[in-house]
Motif scaffolding. Structure first.
Motif, PDB file in Angstrom:
ATOM      1  N   PRO A  58      40.696 -14.016   4.956  1.00  0.00           N
ATOM      2  CA  PRO A  58      40.939 -14.647   6.262  1.00  0.00           C
ATOM      3  C   PRO A  58      42.143 -14.076   7.007  1.00  0.00           C
ATOM      4  CG  PRO A  58      41.417 -16.173   4.447  1.00  0.00           C
ATOM      5  CD  PRO A  58      40.754 -14.980   3.842  1.00  0.00           C
ATOM      6  N   PHE A  59      43.074 -13.462   6.255  1.00  0.00           N
ATOM      7  CA  PHE A  59      44.279 -12.957   6.903  1.00  0.00           C
ATOM      8  C   PHE A  59      44.171 -11.482   7.317  1.00  0.00           C
ATOM      9  CE2 PHE A  59      44.900 -12.684   2.258  1.00  0.00           C
ATOM     10  CZ  PHE A  59      45.165 -11.327   2.105  1.00  0.00           C
ATOM     11  N   PHE A  60      42.970 -10.875   7.157  1.00  0.00           N
ATOM     12  CA  PHE A  60      42.836  -9.438   7.384  1.00  0.00           C
ATOM     13  C   PHE A  60      43.240  -9.026   8.812  1.00  0.00           C
ATOM     14  CE2 PHE A  60      40.215  -5.666   8.482  1.00  0.00           C
ATOM     15  CZ  PHE A  60      40.796  -4.762   7.611  1.00  0.00           C
ATOM     16  N   GLU A  62      45.202 -10.526  10.980  1.00  0.00           N
ATOM     17  CA  GLU A  62      46.656 -10.660  11.171  1.00  0.00           C
ATOM     18  C   GLU A  62      47.421  -9.566  10.429  1.00  0.00           C
ATOM     19  OE1 GLU A  62      48.097 -14.545  10.112  1.00  0.00           O
ATOM     20  OE2 GLU A  62      46.582 -15.519  11.364  1.00  0.00           O
ATOM     21  N   LEU A  63      46.913  -9.225   9.254  1.00  0.00           N
ATOM     22  CA  LEU A  63      47.558  -8.176   8.457  1.00  0.00           C
ATOM     23  C   LEU A  63      47.538  -6.850   9.217  1.00  0.00           C
ATOM     24  CD1 LEU A  63      48.744  -7.171   5.718  1.00  0.00           C
ATOM     25  CD2 LEU A  63      46.387  -6.981   4.886  1.00  0.00           C
ATOM     26  N   VAL A  64      46.388  -6.503   9.779  1.00  0.00           N
ATOM     27  CA  VAL A  64      46.263  -5.257  10.541  1.00  0.00           C
ATOM     28  C   VAL A  64      47.152  -5.307  11.789  1.00  0.00           C
ATOM     29  CG1 VAL A  64      44.671  -3.831  11.898  1.00  0.00           C
ATOM     30  CG2 VAL A  64      43.978  -4.698   9.640  1.00  0.00           C
ATOM     31  N   ALA A  92      57.602 -11.125  -6.018  1.00  0.00           N
ATOM     32  CA  ALA A  92      56.288 -11.706  -5.724  1.00  0.00           C
ATOM     33  C   ALA A  92      55.923 -11.528  -4.246  1.00  0.00           C
ATOM     34  CB  ALA A  92      56.299 -13.189  -6.081  1.00  0.00           C
ATOM     35  N   THR A  93      54.594 -11.470  -3.991  1.00  0.00           N
ATOM     36  CA  THR A  93      54.084 -11.258  -2.620  1.00  0.00           C
ATOM     37  C   THR A  93      54.670 -12.279  -1.653  1.00  0.00           C
ATOM     38  OG1 THR A  93      52.022 -10.438  -3.558  1.00  0.00           O
ATOM     39  CG2 THR A  93      51.964 -11.099  -1.246  1.00  0.00           C
ATOM     40  N   ASN A  94      54.661 -13.542  -2.076  1.00  0.00           N
ATOM     41  CA  ASN A  94      55.234 -14.604  -1.243  1.00  0.00           C
ATOM     42  C   ASN A  94      56.729 -14.722  -1.565  1.00  0.00           C
ATOM     43  OD1 ASN A  94      55.992 -16.915   0.063  1.00  0.00           O
ATOM     44  ND2 ASN A  94      54.170 -18.072  -0.530  1.00  0.00           N
ATOM     45  N   ILE A 103      63.623  -7.332  -3.754  1.00  0.00           N
ATOM     46  CA  ILE A 103      63.632  -6.935  -2.337  1.00  0.00           C
ATOM     47  C   ILE A 103      63.071  -8.061  -1.476  1.00  0.00           C
ATOM     48  CG2 ILE A 103      62.587  -5.353  -0.657  1.00  0.00           C
ATOM     49  CD1 ILE A 103      62.735  -3.177  -2.898  1.00  0.00           C
ATOM     50  N   ARG A 104      61.961  -8.658  -1.902  1.00  0.00           N
ATOM     51  CA  ARG A 104      61.342  -9.699  -1.074  1.00  0.00           C
ATOM     52  C   ARG A 104      62.191 -10.975  -1.033  1.00  0.00           C
ATOM     53  NH1 ARG A 104      55.323  -8.143  -3.173  1.00  0.00           N
ATOM     54  NH2 ARG A 104      54.647  -6.894  -1.391  1.00  0.00           N
ATOM     55  N   LYS A 105      62.819 -11.326  -2.148  1.00  0.00           N
ATOM     56  CA  LYS A 105      63.704 -12.495  -2.136  1.00  0.00           C
ATOM     57  C   LYS A 105      64.876 -12.245  -1.184  1.00  0.00           C
ATOM     58  CE  LYS A 105      65.375 -16.438  -3.592  1.00  0.00           C
ATOM     59  NZ  LYS A 105      64.647 -17.706  -3.451  1.00  0.00           N
ATOM     60  N   SER A 110      58.320 -13.806   5.358  1.00  0.00           N
ATOM     61  CA  SER A 110      57.133 -14.628   5.107  1.00  0.00           C
ATOM     62  C   SER A 110      56.186 -13.838   4.206  1.00  0.00           C
ATOM     63  CB  SER A 110      56.423 -14.944   6.432  1.00  0.00           C
ATOM     64  OG  SER A 110      55.897 -13.744   6.970  1.00  0.00           O
ATOM     65  N   ILE A 111      55.065 -14.482   3.817  1.00  0.00           N
ATOM     66  CA  ILE A 111      54.087 -13.764   2.975  1.00  0.00           C
ATOM     67  C   ILE A 111      53.506 -12.561   3.718  1.00  0.00           C
ATOM     68  CG2 ILE A 111      52.078 -15.163   3.635  1.00  0.00           C
ATOM     69  CD1 ILE A 111      51.219 -15.014   0.658  1.00  0.00           C
ATOM     70  N   GLU A 112      53.436 -12.637   5.039  1.00  0.00           N
ATOM     71  CA  GLU A 112      52.928 -11.507   5.827  1.00  0.00           C
ATOM     72  C   GLU A 112      54.046 -10.485   6.074  1.00  0.00           C
ATOM     73  OE1 GLU A 112      50.092 -11.590   9.385  1.00  0.00           O
ATOM     74  OE2 GLU A 112      52.098 -11.693  10.263  1.00  0.00           O
ATOM     75  N   ALA A 113      55.167 -10.957   6.620  1.00  0.00           N
ATOM     76  CA  ALA A 113      56.310 -10.075   6.898  1.00  0.00           C
ATOM     77  C   ALA A 113      57.156  -9.998   5.636  1.00  0.00           C
ATOM     78  CB  ALA A 113      57.103 -10.620   8.077  1.00  0.00           C
TER      79      ALA A 113
HETATM   80  P1  CMP Z   1      50.608  -6.097   0.462  1.00  0.00           P
HETATM   81  O1  CMP Z   1      51.151  -5.751  -0.865  1.00  0.00           O
HETATM   82  O2  CMP Z   1      50.937  -5.160   1.574  1.00  0.00           O
HETATM   83  O3  CMP Z   1      49.026  -6.222   0.344  1.00  0.00           O
HETATM   84  C1  CMP Z   1      48.274  -7.060   1.193  1.00  0.00           C
HETATM   85  C2  CMP Z   1      49.128  -7.913   2.062  1.00  0.00           C
HETATM   86  O4  CMP Z   1      48.492  -9.019   2.643  1.00  0.00           O
HETATM   87  C3  CMP Z   1      50.233  -8.519   1.228  1.00  0.00           C
HETATM   88  O5  CMP Z   1      51.152  -7.542   0.871  1.00  0.00           O
HETATM   89  C4  CMP Z   1      50.745  -9.626   2.119  1.00  0.00           C
HETATM   90  O6  CMP Z   1      51.765  -9.188   2.983  1.00  0.00           O
HETATM   91  C5  CMP Z   1      49.500  -9.957   2.908  1.00  0.00           C
HETATM   92  N1  CMP Z   1      49.014 -11.266   2.526  1.00  0.00           N
HETATM   93  C6  CMP Z   1      48.633 -11.685   1.332  1.00  0.00           C
HETATM   94  N2  CMP Z   1      48.240 -12.959   1.376  1.00  0.00           N
HETATM   95  C7  CMP Z   1      48.408 -13.362   2.630  1.00  0.00           C
HETATM   96  C8  CMP Z   1      48.188 -14.589   3.302  1.00  0.00           C
HETATM   97  N3  CMP Z   1      47.722 -15.657   2.652  1.00  0.00           N
HETATM   98  N4  CMP Z   1      48.488 -14.619   4.603  1.00  0.00           N
HETATM   99  C9  CMP Z   1      48.956 -13.533   5.242  1.00  0.00           C
HETATM  100  N5  CMP Z   1      49.163 -12.337   4.655  1.00  0.00           N
HETATM  101  C10 CMP Z   1      48.905 -12.265   3.354  1.00  0.00           C
END
Ligand code: CMP
Length: 140
Positions: A58-60, A62-64, A92-94, A103-105, A110-113
């Motif tokens: 669902p986030f594809f 927004e990701l692009v 972690a991703t989030n 780095i992410r901490k 956000s999970i996207e940025a």
């Molecule tokens: P990345 O490692 O670049 O691979 C896919 C990316 O999608 C991931 O990091 C996140 O930044 C992003 N992503 C993963 N889950 C979500 C989500 N639930 N909402 C928005 N972006 C997400």
């Protein structure tokens, strides 16, 4: 443990805040060497192709949008067990789940940025490196 390669992207939230050097410093301090690096503005086609595995998510969209919203730095990193080493220092991703000192901490909004991308396996590292770099651009 063998010296291997992984692929990294410093994302638009980090280039916007002028954190390219700070992120790279953390990668280097984690024992990774930048053996290729290029600052680019990803095209929509590149972002859709690179993240094709996520196209049903669902986030594809927004990701692009996000990945094409500003410059990124694509890098090849080399080091002992590079894929795992990079994932450990990324966190972690989030960012809400990321460990202290990662780095992410430290930097993600956000999970996207979330500041950086890193390959999740050696197989994907090879595919992702080949997506952006020719072998003669990688100088170890
Ligand atoms: P990345 O490692 O670049 O691979 C896919 C990316 O999608 C991931 O990091 C996140 O930044 C992003 N992503 C993963 N889950 C979500 C989500 N639930 N909402 C928005 N972006 C997400």
């Amino acid at each position: 443990m063998a010296v291997t390669r992984t692929f990294s992207i410093i994302k638009p939230d980090a280039t916007r805040r002028n954190l390219t050097g700070a992120v790279t410093k953390m990668l280097e301090e984690a024992g990774l060497r930048v053996v290729a690096s290029r600052r680019i503005r990803m095209t929509r086609e590149q972002a859709e192709g690179f993240y094709a595995v996520h196209k049903e998510r669902p986030f594809f969209g927004e990701l692009v949008e996000f990945m094409t919203s500003g410059p990124v730095v694509v890098q090849v990193l080399e080091g002992v067990d590079a894929v795992k080493r990079n994932r450990d220092v990324m966190g972690a991703t989030n960012p809400a789940d990321a460990a202290e000192g990662t780095i992410r901490k430290t930097f993600a909004e956000s999970i996207e940025a979330n500041t950086v991308h890193g390959s999740d396996s050696e197989e994907n590292a090879r595919i992702e490196i080949d997506f952006f770099f020719d072998e003669d651009e990688i100088v170890g």
